[in-house]
Motif scaffolding. Structure first.
Motif, PDB file in Angstrom:
ATOM      1  N   ARG A 281       0.844  -1.196   0.000  1.00  0.00           N
ATOM      2  CA  ARG A 281       0.000   0.000   0.000  1.00  0.00           C
ATOM      3  C   ARG A 281       0.875   1.241   0.000  1.00  0.00           C
ATOM      4  NH1 ARG A 281      -3.881  -1.213   4.973  1.00  0.00           N
ATOM      5  NH2 ARG A 281      -2.081  -0.211   5.868  1.00  0.00           N
ATOM      6  N   ARG A 282       0.288   2.327  -0.471  1.00  0.00           N
ATOM      7  CA  ARG A 282       0.999   3.602  -0.494  1.00  0.00           C
ATOM      8  C   ARG A 282       0.759   4.357   0.816  1.00  0.00           C
ATOM      9  NH1 ARG A 282       3.040   5.267  -5.289  1.00  0.00           N
ATOM     10  NH2 ARG A 282       2.467   4.059  -7.089  1.00  0.00           N
ATOM     11  N   SER A 283       1.585   5.359   1.034  1.00  0.00           N
ATOM     12  CA  SER A 283       1.455   6.200   2.218  1.00  0.00           C
ATOM     13  C   SER A 283       0.075   6.856   2.240  1.00  0.00           C
ATOM     14  CB  SER A 283       2.524   7.293   2.210  1.00  0.00           C
ATOM     15  OG  SER A 283       2.255   8.249   3.201  1.00  0.00           O
ATOM     16  N   PRO A 284      -0.579   6.893   3.395  1.00  0.00           N
ATOM     17  CA  PRO A 284      -1.874   7.553   3.489  1.00  0.00           C
ATOM     18  C   PRO A 284      -1.760   9.081   3.574  1.00  0.00           C
ATOM     19  CG  PRO A 284      -1.286   6.636   5.608  1.00  0.00           C
ATOM     20  CD  PRO A 284      -0.220   6.205   4.626  1.00  0.00           C
ATOM     21  N   LEU A 285      -0.541   9.591   3.694  1.00  0.00           N
ATOM     22  CA  LEU A 285      -0.367  11.037   3.782  1.00  0.00           C
ATOM     23  C   LEU A 285      -0.718  11.682   2.444  1.00  0.00           C
ATOM     24  CD1 LEU A 285       3.003  11.198   5.745  1.00  0.00           C
ATOM     25  CD2 LEU A 285       0.698  11.581   6.636  1.00  0.00           C
ATOM     26  N   THR A 286      -1.456  12.774   2.519  1.00  0.00           N
ATOM     27  CA  THR A 286      -1.838  13.487   1.302  1.00  0.00           C
ATOM     28  C   THR A 286      -0.925  14.698   1.118  1.00  0.00           C
ATOM     29  OG1 THR A 286      -3.480  14.753   2.520  1.00  0.00           O
ATOM     30  CG2 THR A 286      -4.239  12.752   1.425  1.00  0.00           C
ATOM     31  N   ILE A 287      -0.769  15.084  -0.135  1.00  0.00           N
ATOM     32  CA  ILE A 287       0.088  16.212  -0.467  1.00  0.00           C
ATOM     33  C   ILE A 287      -0.781  17.369  -0.926  1.00  0.00           C
ATOM     34  CG2 ILE A 287       1.924  17.036  -1.987  1.00  0.00           C
ATOM     35  CD1 ILE A 287       2.789  14.059  -2.224  1.00  0.00           C
ATOM     36  N   SER A 288      -0.554  18.519  -0.316  1.00  0.00           N
ATOM     37  CA  SER A 288      -1.292  19.720  -0.686  1.00  0.00           C
ATOM     38  C   SER A 288      -0.341  20.902  -0.564  1.00  0.00           C
ATOM     39  CB  SER A 288      -2.495  19.900   0.239  1.00  0.00           C
ATOM     40  OG  SER A 288      -2.982  21.221   0.178  1.00  0.00           O
ATOM     41  N   LEU A 289      -0.123  21.602  -1.645  1.00  0.00           N
ATOM     42  CA  LEU A 289       0.773  22.748  -1.621  1.00  0.00           C
ATOM     43  C   LEU A 289       0.292  23.823  -0.643  1.00  0.00           C
ATOM     44  CD1 LEU A 289       3.392  23.874  -2.679  1.00  0.00           C
ATOM     45  CD2 LEU A 289       2.138  24.825  -4.614  1.00  0.00           C
TER      46      LEU A 289
END
Length: 177
Positions: free
Chosen positions: A20-28
Motif C-alpha cells: 500500500r501507499r502512504s496515506p499522507l496526502t500532499i497539498s501545496l
C-alpha cells in the motif's frame, strides 16, 4: 547456521509492507501553512531566547512543529499531547538525572519510562521522547521544566490554535481531553 538464515529471511518476508501507499496526502497550500507555522513559532522562540535571560527553545520543539503544523489532526499533535508529553518526559529526565546523574543507563531509562508514562496518560507525543536525553546530557536544573518546556509548549499550542484555524479547511484541536 543454515536454519538460522532461513528463519531470518522468513521473518523479514513476513515484515514486508503490504504494497500500500502512504496515506499522507500532499497539498501545496497545506504545506505552505506548515512552512509559515513552523517558521513563525521557531522564530518567536528564538527571538525570545536572544532578547531575554532565558532559554525558550530546545531541539524537540522543531519536531513538535512538524506535528502541529504538518499533521495537525493526528492524536499525537493535540494540545494535551504536546504539553503533557513534553512535561512528563522532561520531568522523568530531570528526576533520573538528579537521582542518578548522567550515563547510558540513565538516558535509556529516561526515554523508556517517558514512553511508558506518556502512553499510560494518553499524552504520547514523539518529539517529547527526546526530552530526557536533552535534560540529562545538558545537566539541566528543575527550572527547565517551566522554561523552556511549559512556557514553550504553551506558545507552540497557542500559535498552532491561531495559525491552523486561519485555514478554514482545518479544525485544530480535534480534542482537548
Amino acid at each position: 547456521m543454515h536454519t538460522s538464515f532461513v528463519r531470518l529471511t522468513t521473518k523479514l518476508k513476513e515484515m514486508k509492507a503490504s504494497g500500500r501507499r502512504s496515506p499522507l496526502t500532499i497539498s501545496l497550500p497545506k504545506a505552505a501553512w506548515g512552512v509559515f507555522g513552523g517558521f513563525t513559532v521557531i522564530f518567536l522562540l528564538s527571538m525570545l531566547t536572544e532578547k531575554s535571560d532565558f532559554v525558550w527553545i530546545m531541539a524537540p520543539f522543531g519536531a513538535t512543529c512538524v506535528l502541529v503544523f504538518g499533521i495537525w489532526d493526528s492524536p499525537l499533535s493535540q494540545p494535551r499531547n504536546v504539553i503533557g508529553g513534553h512535561l512528563i518526559s522532561t520531568g522523568i529526565g530531570l528526576l533520573l538525572y538528579h537521582l542518578f546523574g548522567q550515563g547510558s543507563l540513565v538516558m535509556a531509562a529516561g526515554v523508556g519510562l517517558a514512553i511508558g508514562l506518556m502512553m499510560l496518560t494518553k499524552t504520547t507525543h514523539p518529539p517529547a521522547g527526546a526530552d530526557p536525553l536533552v535534560v540529562i546530557m545538558a545537566g539541566s536544573t528543575w527550572s527547565f521544566l517551566i522554561n523552556p518546556v511549559l512556557l514553550g509548549t504553551i506558545i507552540i499550542v497557542g500559535m498552532a490554535l491561531v495559525i491552523n484555524n486561519l485555514d478554514k479547511s482545518k479544525k485544530y484541536p480535534t480534542f482537548w481531553r
